[in-house]
Enzyme design. Structure first.
Site, PDB file in Angstrom:
ATOM      1  N   PHE A 188       0.816  -1.223   0.000  1.00  0.00           N
ATOM      2  CA  PHE A 188       0.000   0.000   0.000  1.00  0.00           C
ATOM      3  C   PHE A 188       0.847   1.269   0.000  1.00  0.00           C
ATOM      4  CE2 PHE A 188       1.076  -0.084   4.487  1.00  0.00           C
ATOM      5  CZ  PHE A 188       1.194   1.265   4.781  1.00  0.00           C
ATOM      6  N   GLU A 199      -4.974  -3.699  -1.704  1.00  0.00           N
ATOM      7  CA  GLU A 199      -6.417  -3.456  -1.559  1.00  0.00           C
ATOM      8  C   GLU A 199      -6.690  -2.088  -0.927  1.00  0.00           C
ATOM      9  OE1 GLU A 199      -4.500  -6.020  -0.556  1.00  0.00           O
ATOM     10  OE2 GLU A 199      -5.764  -7.462   0.460  1.00  0.00           O
ATOM     11  N   ARG A 200      -5.658  -1.504  -0.284  1.00  0.00           N
ATOM     12  CA  ARG A 200      -5.895  -0.253   0.467  1.00  0.00           C
ATOM     13  C   ARG A 200      -6.054   0.954  -0.456  1.00  0.00           C
ATOM     14  NH1 ARG A 200      -6.543  -3.713   3.641  1.00  0.00           N
ATOM     15  NH2 ARG A 200      -4.825  -4.856   4.559  1.00  0.00           N
ATOM     16  N   SER A 222       5.414  -7.061   2.999  1.00  0.00           N
ATOM     17  CA  SER A 222       6.026  -7.439   4.277  1.00  0.00           C
ATOM     18  C   SER A 222       6.822  -8.747   4.123  1.00  0.00           C
ATOM     19  CB  SER A 222       4.940  -7.595   5.328  1.00  0.00           C
ATOM     20  OG  SER A 222       4.014  -8.562   4.898  1.00  0.00           O
ATOM     21  N   CYS A 235       9.500   1.807   3.433  1.00  0.00           N
ATOM     22  CA  CYS A 235      10.430   0.701   3.709  1.00  0.00           C
ATOM     23  C   CYS A 235      11.851   1.220   3.887  1.00  0.00           C
ATOM     24  CB  CYS A 235      10.383  -0.316   2.587  1.00  0.00           C
ATOM     25  SG  CYS A 235      11.053   0.351   1.077  1.00  0.00           S
ATOM     26  N   GLU A 273       9.456  -4.385  12.774  1.00  0.00           N
ATOM     27  CA  GLU A 273       9.241  -3.211  11.904  1.00  0.00           C
ATOM     28  C   GLU A 273       7.935  -2.559  12.368  1.00  0.00           C
ATOM     29  OE1 GLU A 273       7.902  -3.938   7.823  1.00  0.00           O
ATOM     30  OE2 GLU A 273       9.193  -2.307   7.161  1.00  0.00           O
TER      31      GLU A 273
HETATM   32  P1  NAD Z   1       1.588  -6.729   2.832  1.00  0.00           P
HETATM   33  O1  NAD Z   1       2.632  -7.778   2.859  1.00  0.00           O
HETATM   34  O2  NAD Z   1       0.488  -6.795   3.833  1.00  0.00           O
HETATM   35  O3  NAD Z   1       0.859  -6.704   1.396  1.00  0.00           O
HETATM   36  C1  NAD Z   1       1.588  -6.675   0.208  1.00  0.00           C
HETATM   37  C2  NAD Z   1       0.796  -7.367  -0.891  1.00  0.00           C
HETATM   38  O4  NAD Z   1       0.628  -8.746  -0.537  1.00  0.00           O
HETATM   39  C3  NAD Z   1      -0.592  -6.793  -1.103  1.00  0.00           C
HETATM   40  O5  NAD Z   1      -0.846  -6.694  -2.476  1.00  0.00           O
HETATM   41  C4  NAD Z   1      -1.504  -7.818  -0.430  1.00  0.00           C
HETATM   42  O6  NAD Z   1      -2.768  -7.910  -1.049  1.00  0.00           O
HETATM   43  C5  NAD Z   1      -0.746  -9.109  -0.579  1.00  0.00           C
HETATM   44  N1  NAD Z   1      -0.993 -10.045   0.530  1.00  0.00           N
HETATM   45  C6  NAD Z   1      -1.273  -9.728   1.820  1.00  0.00           C
HETATM   46  N2  NAD Z   1      -1.434 -10.849   2.548  1.00  0.00           N
HETATM   47  C7  NAD Z   1      -1.248 -11.899   1.710  1.00  0.00           C
HETATM   48  C8  NAD Z   1      -1.266 -13.313   1.889  1.00  0.00           C
HETATM   49  N3  NAD Z   1      -1.517 -13.879   3.072  1.00  0.00           N
HETATM   50  N4  NAD Z   1      -1.013 -14.092   0.814  1.00  0.00           N
HETATM   51  C9  NAD Z   1      -0.747 -13.543  -0.389  1.00  0.00           C
HETATM   52  N5  NAD Z   1      -0.721 -12.204  -0.606  1.00  0.00           N
HETATM   53  C10 NAD Z   1      -0.959 -11.389   0.428  1.00  0.00           C
HETATM   54  O7  NAD Z   1       2.353  -5.314   2.910  1.00  0.00           O
HETATM   55  P2  NAD Z   1       1.747  -3.856   3.073  1.00  0.00           P
HETATM   56  O8  NAD Z   1       1.241  -3.670   4.466  1.00  0.00           O
HETATM   57  O9  NAD Z   1       0.851  -3.532   1.946  1.00  0.00           O
HETATM   58  O10 NAD Z   1       3.076  -2.972   2.875  1.00  0.00           O
HETATM   59  C11 NAD Z   1       3.967  -2.667   3.911  1.00  0.00           C
HETATM   60  C12 NAD Z   1       5.161  -3.604   3.920  1.00  0.00           C
HETATM   61  O11 NAD Z   1       5.825  -3.555   2.665  1.00  0.00           O
HETATM   62  C13 NAD Z   1       6.217  -3.199   4.935  1.00  0.00           C
HETATM   63  O12 NAD Z   1       6.703  -4.361   5.553  1.00  0.00           O
HETATM   64  C14 NAD Z   1       7.298  -2.541   4.106  1.00  0.00           C
HETATM   65  O13 NAD Z   1       8.593  -2.549   4.664  1.00  0.00           O
HETATM   66  C15 NAD Z   1       7.238  -3.355   2.873  1.00  0.00           C
HETATM   67  N6  NAD Z   1       7.826  -2.656   1.750  1.00  0.00           N
HETATM   68  C16 NAD Z   1       9.045  -3.092   1.298  1.00  0.00           C
HETATM   69  C17 NAD Z   1       9.669  -2.434   0.260  1.00  0.00           C
HETATM   70  C18 NAD Z   1      10.983  -2.907  -0.257  1.00  0.00           C
HETATM   71  O14 NAD Z   1      11.348  -2.509  -1.352  1.00  0.00           O
HETATM   72  N7  NAD Z   1      11.702  -3.743   0.454  1.00  0.00           N
HETATM   73  C19 NAD Z   1       9.048  -1.322  -0.331  1.00  0.00           C
HETATM   74  C20 NAD Z   1       7.801  -0.916   0.152  1.00  0.00           C
HETATM   75  C21 NAD Z   1       7.194  -1.598   1.183  1.00  0.00           C
END
Ligand code: NAD
Length: 498
Positions: A149, A176-177, A226, A281, A383
């Protein structure tokens, strides 16, 4: 109520699965739209459509593919204000910050305008007797991207720009957010001249992700989110024979040496710790001052600045930061602050209970500062992804260096110092992917590549830069000899250049 569906085959289509979720305004807590959540059938339909059109796109001259991106960059600039406001309305960050999100993605689109050069292969004349050898970079076919998101414009563009420029078709599954900007980007790509079906946006949750991971026609998957989900997506994609690159969470440290310019270090920590309410991130979430005197000066200088942060909705042009993205994020961050207090860290600035008049149901958390944090505490290990900075005091440089070295995550890190020797030693020894020297958020530009180490990244190729061209193409090497160069008789020995 606005209903958000998918964008498949160049058209908006309504959801068919019967499942949906709500999209909120984080500043008010109100539901502003419902979002269709795709099932297996909708993913399969998008992939089937992409399969039909991808070969023609792959065979399109690379200059023509580049021109779509030249036009897309113009359209992004033209619609910048509208896109940034739309992004902020679902994410909550300030409109200026949303422009940063868009521009960092736009820069990747500028980078891929050079695709005719970037995708060129290699040629060796006379690699053997009358033999020429050449390698080509051919597209993988159909790729998919799953995004978080926190950067709903930049991260989709990190992914689809190089994938499409290389001749692939792409299925984007946004968070989804905040799904509206990814859908607008897909519309603008069509306006820029991309053939229908090459960029598809399919909204959804785990069901859609699992359909992507098991689809036999998707050759490569890129994920940002994540760490637990990154690990899951990487393992499942690999098990299903797909190429995968998955980027996870972070805990970025900034080391402040006794000789650092304290004003610069404090300003850097304010922007990197509290910008976007810490939901980046590459946010700095741990400050490591070296020596007691440095630590005291740092905490004294940070405290009044954190207390006077201007927090507001995205419509407040003067706000430094906005709310968190969801009620769940609000509860999680407040819970972690409680845990820090329980485990004995000193809460110098407490952002719990912050309320903004007129926005009492928004997900706002005030800027928070912990001092005397130790590596065994949950607020250090986890985190937090909120406006919470932890100060871990180190006695000397080696102790400071060992903290990020031993941490589970390895996304970004920074050192503030005037000492070139210390900076050089730090850059050489640290086991983290992106390093800043007097730069708090060292996000590489589009023509370098972005990626962390350790639990922040799974896979071996990074986002953008030359890594992205490698990720989105397969190398095919041709060894060619014409009949006039072939000697008579069969050869039974393994051919060598002996
Ligand atoms: P998230 O992991 O909750 O969601 C990311 C994506 O995964 C979304 O599209 C979501 O729909 C999908 N998803 C969620 N749960 C799932 C499941 N059980 N099975 C399959 N798919 C699933 O992350 P978020 O809250 O949207 O974003 C924040 C996180 O992203 C933080 O941990 C941040 O550090 C990380 N992030 C990392 C980078 C990087 O480049 N390393 C960049 C931006 C964000």
């Amino acid at each position: 109520m606005r209903e958000i569906g998918h964008f498949i085959g160049g058209k908006h289509v309504a959801g068919k699965s019967g499942r949906s979720s709500n999209v909120f305004n984080p500043a008010t807590g109100e539901v502003q739209a419902t979002l269709a959540l795709a099932g297996v059938e909708e993913i399969r339909a998008a992939v089937a459509n992409a399969r039909e059109v991808q070969p023609k796109w792959a065979a399109t001259n690379p200059q023509r593919r580049a021109r779509v991106f030249f036009r897309f960059v113009e359209l992004l600039n033209k619609h910048m204000d509208e896109l940034a406001t739309l992004l902020s309305s679902e994410h909550g960050k300030t409109v200026e910050d949303s422009k940063g999100d868009l521009v960092r993605g736009l820069e990747v689109c500028e980078f891929v305008c050079g695709i005719p050069h970037l995708q060129k292969g290699e040629f060796t004349e006379g690699a053997g007797p009358a033999i020429d050898m050449y390698s080509m970079r051919q597209p993988v076919g159909i790729g998919a991207g799953i995004t978080p998101f926190n950067f709903p414009a930049m991260i989709p563009m990190w992914m689809f720009a190089p994938a499409i420029a290389c001749g692939n078709a792409f299925i984007l599954k946004p968070s989804e957010r905040d799904p509206s900007v990814p859908l607008r980007l897909a519309e603008l790509m069509i306006e820029a001249g991309l053939p229908a079906g090459i960029l598809n946006v399919v909204n959804g949750d785990k069901a859609a992700v699992d359909a992507i991971l098991t689809d036999p026609d998707i050759g490569a998957v890129t994920f940002v989110g994540s760490t637990p989900i990154a690990r899951y997506v990487y393992g499942t994609a690999a098990m299903n024979g797909k190429r995968a690159q998955c980027f996870g969470g972070a805990k970025n440290h900034m080391i402040i040496m006794p000789d650092a310019d304290m004003d610069q270090a404090v300003n850097a920590l304010m922007g990197a710790g509290y910008g976007s309410a810490g939901e980046r991130c590459m946010a700095i979430s741990v400050a490591v001052p070296v020596g007691e005197e440095t630590a005291n000066r740092l905490v004294d200088a940070l405290t009044p600045k954190i207390e006077s942060l201007r927090i507001g909705p995205y419509t407040d042009e003067k706000a430094d930061m906005g709310p968190l993205v969801t009620k769940e994020a609000y509860a999680r961050v407040n819970g972690l602050i409680d845990r820090g207090v329980e485990q004995g860290a000193k809460l110098v600035v407490d952002g719990r209970g912050f309320k903004l008049q007129g926005y009492e149901d928004g997900y706002f958390v005030g800027g928070s500062l912990f001092d005397h944090v130790t590596p065994d505490m949950d607020i250090y290990k986890t985190e937090i992804f909120g406006p919470v900075l932890s100060v871990v005091r180190a006695h000397n440089y080696e102790e400071a260096l060992s903290l990020p070295m031993k941490h589970e995550y390895g996304n970004g890190v920074a050192i503030y110092t005037r000492d070139g020797d210390a900076a050089r030693d730090f850059a050489a020894r640290i086991n983290i992917g992106m390093v800043g020297i007097n730069v708090p958020i060292p996000v590489p530009l589009a023509y370098h590549s972005f990626g962390g180490w350790k639990a922040s990244s799974f896979g071996d190729l990074n986002q953008h830069g030359m890594d992205s061209i490698k990720f989105w193409t397969r190398t095919k090497t041709v060894t060619a000899r014409w009949p006039s160069g072939i000697k008579d008789g069969a050869e039974f020995v393994m051919p060598t250049m002996k």
